[in-house]
Scaffold this motif. Structure first.
Motif, PDB file in Angstrom:
ATOM      1  N   ASP A  11     -38.195  12.436  -7.218  1.00  0.00           N
ATOM      2  CA  ASP A  11     -39.238  13.456  -7.158  1.00  0.00           C
ATOM      3  C   ASP A  11     -40.253  13.221  -8.284  1.00  0.00           C
ATOM      4  OD1 ASP A  11     -38.217  14.618  -9.496  1.00  0.00           O
ATOM      5  OD2 ASP A  11     -36.988  16.045  -8.391  1.00  0.00           O
ATOM      6  N   ALA A  12     -41.372  13.946  -8.190  1.00  0.00           N
ATOM      7  CA  ALA A  12     -42.487  13.695  -9.113  1.00  0.00           C
ATOM      8  C   ALA A  12     -42.079  13.908 -10.572  1.00  0.00           C
ATOM      9  CB  ALA A  12     -43.666  14.592  -8.749  1.00  0.00           C
ATOM     10  N   ALA A  13     -41.259  14.932 -10.822  1.00  0.00           N
ATOM     11  CA  ALA A  13     -40.868  15.226 -12.211  1.00  0.00           C
ATOM     12  C   ALA A  13     -40.053  14.075 -12.795  1.00  0.00           C
ATOM     13  CB  ALA A  13     -40.071  16.527 -12.264  1.00  0.00           C
ATOM     14  N   ARG A  14     -39.191  13.484 -11.969  1.00  0.00           N
ATOM     15  CA  ARG A  14     -38.361  12.365 -12.423  1.00  0.00           C
ATOM     16  C   ARG A  14     -39.232  11.143 -12.736  1.00  0.00           C
ATOM     17  NH1 ARG A  14     -32.863  11.409 -10.479  1.00  0.00           N
ATOM     18  NH2 ARG A  14     -31.796  10.524 -12.288  1.00  0.00           N
ATOM     19  N   VAL A  15     -40.185  10.869 -11.854  1.00  0.00           N
ATOM     20  CA  VAL A  15     -41.099   9.745 -12.107  1.00  0.00           C
ATOM     21  C   VAL A  15     -41.899  10.012 -13.380  1.00  0.00           C
ATOM     22  CG1 VAL A  15     -43.077   8.429 -11.223  1.00  0.00           C
ATOM     23  CG2 VAL A  15     -41.281   9.193  -9.641  1.00  0.00           C
ATOM     24  N   ALA A  16     -42.431  11.231 -13.486  1.00  0.00           N
ATOM     25  CA  ALA A  16     -43.255  11.580 -14.655  1.00  0.00           C
ATOM     26  C   ALA A  16     -42.461  11.463 -15.945  1.00  0.00           C
ATOM     27  CB  ALA A  16     -43.817  12.989 -14.497  1.00  0.00           C
ATOM     28  N   SER A  17     -41.185  11.802 -15.889  1.00  0.00           N
ATOM     29  CA  SER A  17     -40.349  11.715 -17.091  1.00  0.00           C
ATOM     30  C   SER A  17     -40.226  10.261 -17.573  1.00  0.00           C
ATOM     31  CB  SER A  17     -38.975  12.318 -16.779  1.00  0.00           C
ATOM     32  OG  SER A  17     -37.991  11.773 -17.614  1.00  0.00           O
ATOM     33  N   VAL A  18     -40.039   9.342 -16.627  1.00  0.00           N
ATOM     34  CA  VAL A  18     -39.948   7.922 -17.022  1.00  0.00           C
ATOM     35  C   VAL A  18     -41.291   7.456 -17.593  1.00  0.00           C
ATOM     36  CG1 VAL A  18     -39.485   5.562 -16.236  1.00  0.00           C
ATOM     37  CG2 VAL A  18     -38.161   7.475 -15.285  1.00  0.00           C
ATOM     38  N   LEU A  19     -42.387   7.827 -16.917  1.00  0.00           N
ATOM     39  CA  LEU A  19     -43.717   7.407 -17.376  1.00  0.00           C
ATOM     40  C   LEU A  19     -44.015   7.967 -18.776  1.00  0.00           C
ATOM     41  CD1 LEU A  19     -44.014   6.306 -14.536  1.00  0.00           C
ATOM     42  CD2 LEU A  19     -46.150   7.565 -14.289  1.00  0.00           C
ATOM     43  N   ALA A  20     -43.609   9.219 -19.006  1.00  0.00           N
ATOM     44  CA  ALA A  20     -43.866   9.845 -20.310  1.00  0.00           C
ATOM     45  C   ALA A  20     -43.119   9.109 -21.418  1.00  0.00           C
ATOM     46  CB  ALA A  20     -43.449  11.313 -20.277  1.00  0.00           C
ATOM     47  N   ARG A  21     -41.912   8.656 -21.092  1.00  0.00           N
ATOM     48  CA  ARG A  21     -41.146   7.906 -22.106  1.00  0.00           C
ATOM     49  C   ARG A  21     -41.796   6.555 -22.415  1.00  0.00           C
ATOM     50  NH1 ARG A  21     -35.636   7.851 -19.420  1.00  0.00           N
ATOM     51  NH2 ARG A  21     -36.458   9.323 -17.889  1.00  0.00           N
ATOM     52  N   VAL A  22     -42.426   5.944 -21.415  1.00  0.00           N
ATOM     53  CA  VAL A  22     -43.160   4.697 -21.680  1.00  0.00           C
ATOM     54  C   VAL A  22     -44.313   4.986 -22.644  1.00  0.00           C
ATOM     55  CG1 VAL A  22     -44.641   2.903 -20.669  1.00  0.00           C
ATOM     56  CG2 VAL A  22     -42.536   3.588 -19.489  1.00  0.00           C
ATOM     57  N   VAL A  23     -45.073   6.040 -22.345  1.00  0.00           N
ATOM     58  CA  VAL A  23     -46.237   6.374 -23.189  1.00  0.00           C
ATOM     59  C   VAL A  23     -45.785   6.728 -24.604  1.00  0.00           C
ATOM     60  CG1 VAL A  23     -48.086   8.081 -23.504  1.00  0.00           C
ATOM     61  CG2 VAL A  23     -47.671   7.063 -21.236  1.00  0.00           C
ATOM     62  N   GLU A  24     -44.672   7.450 -24.706  1.00  0.00           N
ATOM     63  CA  GLU A  24     -44.185   7.889 -26.019  1.00  0.00           C
ATOM     64  C   GLU A  24     -43.634   6.728 -26.848  1.00  0.00           C
ATOM     65  OE1 GLU A  24     -40.718  10.854 -27.591  1.00  0.00           O
ATOM     66  OE2 GLU A  24     -41.651  11.303 -25.639  1.00  0.00           O
ATOM     67  N   ASN A  25     -42.874   5.852 -26.192  1.00  0.00           N
ATOM     68  CA  ASN A  25     -42.179   4.782 -26.932  1.00  0.00           C
ATOM     69  C   ASN A  25     -42.959   3.485 -27.000  1.00  0.00           C
ATOM     70  OD1 ASN A  25     -39.665   6.194 -27.526  1.00  0.00           O
ATOM     71  ND2 ASN A  25     -39.367   6.172 -25.319  1.00  0.00           N
ATOM     72  N   ARG A  26     -43.973   3.341 -26.176  1.00  0.00           N
ATOM     73  CA  ARG A  26     -44.808   2.130 -26.117  1.00  0.00           C
ATOM     74  C   ARG A  26     -43.954   0.847 -26.192  1.00  0.00           C
ATOM     75  NH1 ARG A  26     -49.756   1.341 -29.296  1.00  0.00           N
ATOM     76  NH2 ARG A  26     -50.481   0.548 -27.328  1.00  0.00           N
ATOM     77  N   PRO A  27     -43.063   0.632 -25.232  1.00  0.00           N
ATOM     78  CA  PRO A  27     -42.217  -0.566 -25.307  1.00  0.00           C
ATOM     79  C   PRO A  27     -43.048  -1.833 -25.168  1.00  0.00           C
ATOM     80  CG  PRO A  27     -42.046   0.458 -23.139  1.00  0.00           C
ATOM     81  CD  PRO A  27     -42.837   1.410 -23.992  1.00  0.00           C
ATOM     82  N   ARG A  28     -42.679  -2.830 -25.942  1.00  0.00           N
ATOM     83  CA  ARG A  28     -43.313  -4.146 -25.759  1.00  0.00           C
ATOM     84  C   ARG A  28     -42.515  -4.914 -24.717  1.00  0.00           C
ATOM     85  NH1 ARG A  28     -42.665  -9.032 -28.205  1.00  0.00           N
ATOM     86  NH2 ARG A  28     -41.387  -8.161 -29.889  1.00  0.00           N
ATOM     87  N   VAL A  29     -43.239  -5.505 -23.787  1.00  0.00           N
ATOM     88  CA  VAL A  29     -42.585  -6.316 -22.753  1.00  0.00           C
ATOM     89  C   VAL A  29     -42.968  -7.773 -22.998  1.00  0.00           C
ATOM     90  CG1 VAL A  29     -42.287  -6.723 -20.283  1.00  0.00           C
ATOM     91  CG2 VAL A  29     -42.697  -4.395 -21.119  1.00  0.00           C
ATOM     92  N   GLN A  30     -41.956  -8.577 -23.304  1.00  0.00           N
ATOM     93  CA  GLN A  30     -42.186 -10.012 -23.508  1.00  0.00           C
ATOM     94  C   GLN A  30     -42.209 -10.699 -22.143  1.00  0.00           C
ATOM     95  OE1 GLN A  30     -43.148 -12.335 -25.574  1.00  0.00           O
ATOM     96  NE2 GLN A  30     -42.680 -13.871 -24.021  1.00  0.00           N
ATOM     97  N   CYS A  31     -43.389 -11.208 -21.777  1.00  0.00           N
ATOM     98  CA  CYS A  31     -43.602 -11.748 -20.435  1.00  0.00           C
ATOM     99  C   CYS A  31     -43.750 -13.263 -20.467  1.00  0.00           C
ATOM    100  CB  CYS A  31     -44.878 -11.178 -19.824  1.00  0.00           C
ATOM    101  SG  CYS A  31     -44.968  -9.380 -19.759  1.00  0.00           S
ATOM    102  N   LEU A  32     -42.785 -13.962 -19.909  1.00  0.00           N
ATOM    103  CA  LEU A  32     -42.974 -15.386 -19.616  1.00  0.00           C
ATOM    104  C   LEU A  32     -43.414 -15.408 -18.154  1.00  0.00           C
ATOM    105  CD1 LEU A  32     -42.408 -18.359 -20.758  1.00  0.00           C
ATOM    106  CD2 LEU A  32     -40.448 -18.300 -19.224  1.00  0.00           C
ATOM    107  N   THR A  33     -44.728 -15.428 -17.955  1.00  0.00           N
ATOM    108  CA  THR A  33     -45.196 -15.300 -16.582  1.00  0.00           C
ATOM    109  C   THR A  33     -46.144 -16.430 -16.225  1.00  0.00           C
ATOM    110  OG1 THR A  33     -46.000 -13.721 -14.920  1.00  0.00           O
ATOM    111  CG2 THR A  33     -47.145 -13.729 -17.048  1.00  0.00           C
TER     112      THR A  33
END
Ligand SMILES: Nc1ncnc2c1ncn2[C@@H]1O[C@H](COP(=O)(O)OP(=O)(O)O)[C@@H](O)[C@H]1O
Ligand SMILES: Cc1ncsc1CCOP(=O)(O)O
Ligand SMILES: [Mg+2]
Length: 249
Positions: A11-33
């Motif tokens: 549901d939207a709240a669950r998606v929003a919760s994950v997105l909010a944690r990304v914005v809050e924690n600003r994880p770095r993603v190491q991309c070998l792309t």
């Protein structure tokens, strides 16, 4: 009993919760792309609130990955040096228990890609994100991969792990007309895996947001070129109200 497993939707709240944690924690993603998708992948991660690092040198990828929240390996333009960097990233993921997303671009087309994919699939608890052709080509190997989360994107995205399965019916056909959009999806999933311990929920949240951004971008664009720009803007503007409105339909 039906052989087809029922699929859930977040549901939207669950998606929003994950997105909010990304914005809050600003994880770095190491991309070998791949060299085609580097730029759009980095921009999509920034729009999402994460930090891209696109290091590729075989002698530094391990150091770059050690402090990252998650790792992406994409074999789209694999070459002799990036092939050597892959085991270094797998070692960091294994030793540090770091989430790793693998994108087996064009694995159906070359024996080298099949060989590399089999090596990567030895890592437990991997997330594999590919289109239907790629995931079908790997079906046999995926069936025996330990703890794998399978993410098959397309008109409807399908996310399957041992514990859960989700479908995401958002997106727009223009997403297939801009190179690197699929590759960037893998990076967004990795960003969510850095903040959400269940990789199936992480993948479903990332693809729901990305698909809805694709729908919004299509409404604002005139064709594939402007769509690419609008997709970055739309992803940056996703909030819980937008998710709730789009997911209600
Ligand atoms: N026909 C479609 N309609 C809506 N969204 C799509 C469609 N095809 C792909 N997408 C979306 O585009 C993104 C990239 O998926 P896909 O095209 O399968 O990857 P790839 O570029 O690796 O082939 C995903 O977020 C997926 O949901
Ligand atoms: C065109 C191309 N060739 C090798 S990698 C690549 C990019 C593929 O990107 P995507 O799978 O996201 O369309
Ligand atoms: Mg792809």
């Amino acid at each position: 009993m039906s052989a087809v497993m029922a699929m859930d939707r977040l549901d939207a709240a669950r998606v929003a919760s994950v997105l909010a944690r990304v914005v809050e924690n600003r994880p770095r993603v190491q991309c070998l792309t791949n060299t085609v998708a580097q730029n759009i992948t980095a921009n999509m991660l920034l729009a999402f609130g994460a930090i891209p690092s696109m290091a590729i040198h075989v002698d530094e990828v391990a150091a770059m990955a050690e402090g990252a929240g998650a790792i992406l390996i994409n074999i789209g333009t694999i070459n002799a040096e990036s092939e050597l960097a892959i085991p270094k990233l797998l070692e960091v993921a294994r030793e540090r228990g770091k989430p790793l997303v693998f994108d087996p671009v064009f694995v159906e087309l070359s024996p080298l890609r099949q060989h590399i994919a089999r090596e990567v699939l030895r890592l437990p608890n991997l997330v594999v994100r590919g289109n239907a052709t790629e995931m079908t080509a790997l079906a046999f190997d995926l069936a025996s991969a330990e703890g794998v989360t399978r993410v098959t994107t397309g008109k409807v995205d399908r996310i399957e792990s041992g514990a859960a399965s989700f479908s995401v019916a958002h997106g727009h056909p223009l997403m297939t007309k801009v190179t690197g959009v699929g590759c960037a999806a893998g990076a967004l999933i990795a960003a969510c895996c850095a903040v959400e311990k269940d990789p199936a929920i992480a993948a479903a949240a990332a693809l729901t947001a990305y698909g809805i951004a694709g729908e919004i971008a299509a409404e604002r664009s005139r064709g594939p070129g402007s769509f690419a720009v609008e997709l970055v803007d739309a992803l940056a503007g996703i909030d819980e109200a937008t998710l709730a409105q789009r997911m209600a339909g």
